[in-house]
Motif scaffolding. Structure first.
Motif, PDB file in Angstrom:
ATOM      1  N   ASP A 234      33.275   5.474  59.838  1.00 25.10           N
ATOM      2  CA  ASP A 234      32.950   5.555  58.413  1.00 25.10           C
ATOM      3  C   ASP A 234      32.719   7.009  58.005  1.00 25.10           C
ATOM      4  OD1 ASP A 234      32.199   4.460  55.790  1.00 25.10           O
ATOM      5  OD2 ASP A 234      30.168   5.131  56.349  1.00 25.10           O
ATOM      6  N   LEU A 235      31.965   7.752  58.816  1.00 25.01           N
ATOM      7  CA  LEU A 235      31.703   9.161  58.515  1.00 25.01           C
ATOM      8  C   LEU A 235      32.991   9.980  58.551  1.00 25.01           C
ATOM      9  CD1 LEU A 235      28.379   9.732  60.477  1.00 25.01           C
ATOM     10  CD2 LEU A 235      28.670   9.657  58.005  1.00 25.01           C
ATOM     11  N   ARG A 236      33.855   9.706  59.528  1.00 27.27           N
ATOM     12  CA  ARG A 236      35.129  10.411  59.622  1.00 27.27           C
ATOM     13  C   ARG A 236      35.976  10.135  58.377  1.00 27.27           C
ATOM     14  NH1 ARG A 236      37.059   8.786  64.662  1.00 27.27           N
ATOM     15  NH2 ARG A 236      35.910  10.519  65.563  1.00 27.27           N
ATOM     16  N   SER A 237      35.999   8.894  57.949  1.00 25.51           N
ATOM     17  CA  SER A 237      36.763   8.507  56.760  1.00 25.51           C
ATOM     18  C   SER A 237      36.200   9.188  55.513  1.00 25.51           C
ATOM     19  CB  SER A 237      36.731   6.988  56.619  1.00 25.51           C
ATOM     20  OG  SER A 237      37.357   6.593  55.431  1.00 25.51           O
ATOM     21  N   ARG A 238      34.872   9.206  55.379  1.00 20.85           N
ATOM     22  CA  ARG A 238      34.238   9.862  54.218  1.00 20.85           C
ATOM     23  C   ARG A 238      34.503  11.358  54.223  1.00 20.85           C
ATOM     24  NH1 ARG A 238      28.314   7.652  54.603  1.00 20.85           N
ATOM     25  NH2 ARG A 238      27.919   9.424  53.245  1.00 20.85           N
ATOM     26  N   LEU A 239      34.482  11.967  55.419  1.00 18.35           N
ATOM     27  CA  LEU A 239      34.768  13.395  55.520  1.00 18.35           C
ATOM     28  C   LEU A 239      36.199  13.686  55.065  1.00 18.35           C
ATOM     29  CD1 LEU A 239      34.041  16.279  56.399  1.00 18.35           C
ATOM     30  CD2 LEU A 239      34.805  15.661  58.700  1.00 18.35           C
ATOM     31  N   LEU A 240      37.138  12.877  55.489  1.00 19.05           N
ATOM     32  CA  LEU A 240      38.531  13.075  55.076  1.00 19.05           C
ATOM     33  C   LEU A 240      38.686  12.922  53.564  1.00 19.05           C
ATOM     34  CD1 LEU A 240      40.449  11.239  57.940  1.00 19.05           C
ATOM     35  CD2 LEU A 240      40.338  13.699  57.525  1.00 19.05           C
ATOM     36  N   ARG A 241      38.022  11.918  52.978  1.00 19.89           N
ATOM     37  CA  ARG A 241      38.098  11.727  51.516  1.00 19.89           C
ATOM     38  C   ARG A 241      37.457  12.903  50.792  1.00 19.89           C
ATOM     39  NH1 ARG A 241      36.854   6.386  52.773  1.00 19.89           N
ATOM     40  NH2 ARG A 241      34.669   6.728  52.241  1.00 19.89           N
ATOM     41  N   THR A 242      36.308  13.363  51.302  1.00 13.77           N
ATOM     42  CA  THR A 242      35.621  14.487  50.665  1.00 13.77           C
ATOM     43  C   THR A 242      36.467  15.752  50.755  1.00 13.77           C
ATOM     44  OG1 THR A 242      33.469  13.523  51.179  1.00 13.77           O
ATOM     45  CG2 THR A 242      33.511  15.872  50.683  1.00 13.77           C
ATOM     46  N   THR A 243      37.089  15.976  51.903  1.00  9.88           N
ATOM     47  CA  THR A 243      37.955  17.141  52.068  1.00  9.88           C
ATOM     48  C   THR A 243      39.139  17.059  51.114  1.00  9.88           C
ATOM     49  OG1 THR A 243      37.313  17.324  54.395  1.00  9.88           O
ATOM     50  CG2 THR A 243      39.342  18.427  53.744  1.00  9.88           C
ATOM     51  N   ALA A 244      39.733  15.892  50.990  1.00 11.55           N
ATOM     52  CA  ALA A 244      40.863  15.725  50.063  1.00 11.55           C
ATOM     53  C   ALA A 244      40.411  15.928  48.617  1.00 11.55           C
ATOM     54  CB  ALA A 244      41.485  14.334  50.234  1.00 11.55           C
ATOM     55  N   ASP A 245      39.239  15.395  48.272  1.00 12.93           N
ATOM     56  CA  ASP A 245      38.709  15.586  46.916  1.00 12.93           C
ATOM     57  C   ASP A 245      38.487  17.065  46.632  1.00 12.93           C
ATOM     58  OD1 ASP A 245      38.745  12.883  46.453  1.00 12.93           O
ATOM     59  OD2 ASP A 245      36.579  12.591  46.754  1.00 12.93           O
ATOM     60  N   TYR A 246      37.933  17.794  47.606  1.00 10.62           N
ATOM     61  CA  TYR A 246      37.680  19.222  47.423  1.00 10.62           C
ATOM     62  C   TYR A 246      38.991  19.985  47.232  1.00 10.62           C
ATOM     63  CZ  TYR A 246      36.371  24.029  48.268  1.00 10.62           C
ATOM     64  OH  TYR A 246      36.221  25.378  48.143  1.00 10.62           O
ATOM     65  N   GLN A 247      39.984  19.675  48.058  1.00  7.62           N
ATOM     66  CA  GLN A 247      41.278  20.351  47.927  1.00  7.62           C
ATOM     67  C   GLN A 247      41.916  20.054  46.573  1.00  7.62           C
ATOM     68  OE1 GLN A 247      43.285  18.928  51.427  1.00  7.62           O
ATOM     69  NE2 GLN A 247      42.464  20.555  52.734  1.00  7.62           N
ATOM     70  N   ASN A 248      41.797  18.822  46.105  1.00  7.79           N
ATOM     71  CA  ASN A 248      42.318  18.470  44.777  1.00  7.79           C
ATOM     72  C   ASN A 248      41.557  19.214  43.689  1.00  7.79           C
ATOM     73  OD1 ASN A 248      44.259  16.762  45.798  1.00  7.79           O
ATOM     74  ND2 ASN A 248      42.966  14.955  45.667  1.00  7.79           N
ATOM     75  N   PHE A 249      40.229  19.341  43.852  1.00  6.04           N
ATOM     76  CA  PHE A 249      39.415  20.080  42.893  1.00  6.04           C
ATOM     77  C   PHE A 249      39.863  21.537  42.828  1.00  6.04           C
ATOM     78  CE2 PHE A 249      35.795  22.987  42.419  1.00  6.04           C
ATOM     79  CZ  PHE A 249      35.460  22.721  41.110  1.00  6.04           C
TER      80      PHE A 249
END
Length: 188
Positions: free
Chosen positions: A51-66
Motif C-alpha cells: 500500500d505504501l509503495r503504491s501511494r508513493l508511486l501515485r504521489t510521485t506521479a502527481d508531483y511530476q504532473n504538477f
C-alpha cells in the motif's frame, strides 16, 4: 515384527498423558499459535508495504504532473505577457508607419517634430504601463554605477568629483532593476 516395546525407544511425551506430556502438548499449541500470528503479521506488513509503495508511486506521479502543469502555466503566462506588450508596441509602430506616409511638401519641420514627440510620448506610455521608467539623471547628481554608465570624464564648473557632469543618453529601469544604465559623463 515383534510386539515388544523397545526400552531404548522413547515415546512422545505428549502421547503419554503424563504431566510432562501435557506440558509438551501445550508448548506445541503455543508454538503453532505463535507461528500463525507471525504469519498473519508478516502478511499485514507485506500488505501495508505494498500500500505504501503504491501511494508513493501515485504521489510521485502527481508531483511530476504538477511540475509539468506548472511549467506549462508559467510558459503560458510569459507568452500572454509578451503578447500584451507586443500588441501595445505594434500600435506605436502603426503611428510610425502613418508618419512615413505623409507628403513632406504638405508639412512643416515643426509639424514633423510634434508628430515625433507625440509618438515618443505614446511609446513612453506603453513602456510605463509595463513598469518601465526612464532613468534621467540630473547634472550634479552623485554617480551611481548601478544606474549610470560613465562614458567619459569631463570637467564641468560647479560639479564635484564623481558626480554627473552631463547626460549623454537616458537609461531605463523596470522597478529597481536597471534595463539600460543612463550614459553620462562624470566629473573627475
Amino acid at each position: 515384527m515383534s510386539d515388544t516395546i523397545d526400552p531404548k525407544n522413547e515415546q512422545d511425551p505428549a502421547a503419554t498423558g503424563t504431566p510432562e506430556g501435557e506440558a509438551a502438548a501445550y508448548d506445541e499449541v503455543e508454538t503453532v499459535e505463535a507461528a500463525e500470528e507471525v504469519a498473519e503479521g508478516a502478511t499485514a506488513i507485506a500488505d501495508e508495504l505494498e500500500d505504501l509503495r503504491s501511494r508513493l508511486l501515485r504521489t510521485t506521479a502527481d508531483y511530476q504532473n504538477f511540475v509539468k502543469r506548472s511549467q506549462v502555466n508559467q510558459q503560458a503566462a510569459i507568452d500572454q505577457r509578451i503578447m500584451s506588450v507586443t500588441r501595445d508596441l505594434v500600435a506605436v509602430l502603426d503611428h510610425f508607419d502613418r508618419a512615413g506616409q505623409i507628403e513632406l511638401e504638405k508639412v512643416t519641420p515643426k509639424d514633423l517634430l510634434e508628430g515625433m514627440s507625440s509618438i515618443r510620448g505614446e511609446l513612453l506610455r506603453v513602456l510605463n504601463k509595463y513598469g518601465v521608467v526612464p532613468i534621467e539623471p540630473e547634472v550634479g547628481e552623485v554617480f551611481d554605477p548601478n544606474r549610470h554608465e560613465a562614458l567619459m570624464r569631463a570637467e564641468v564648473e560647479g560639479v564635484a568629483s564623481n558626480h554627473v557632469a552631463s547626460v549623454l543618453q537616458n537609461g531605463y529601469a523596470l522597478g529597481d532593476k536597471t534595463i539600460r544604465p543612463a550614459g553620462v559623463s562624470v566629473a573627475p
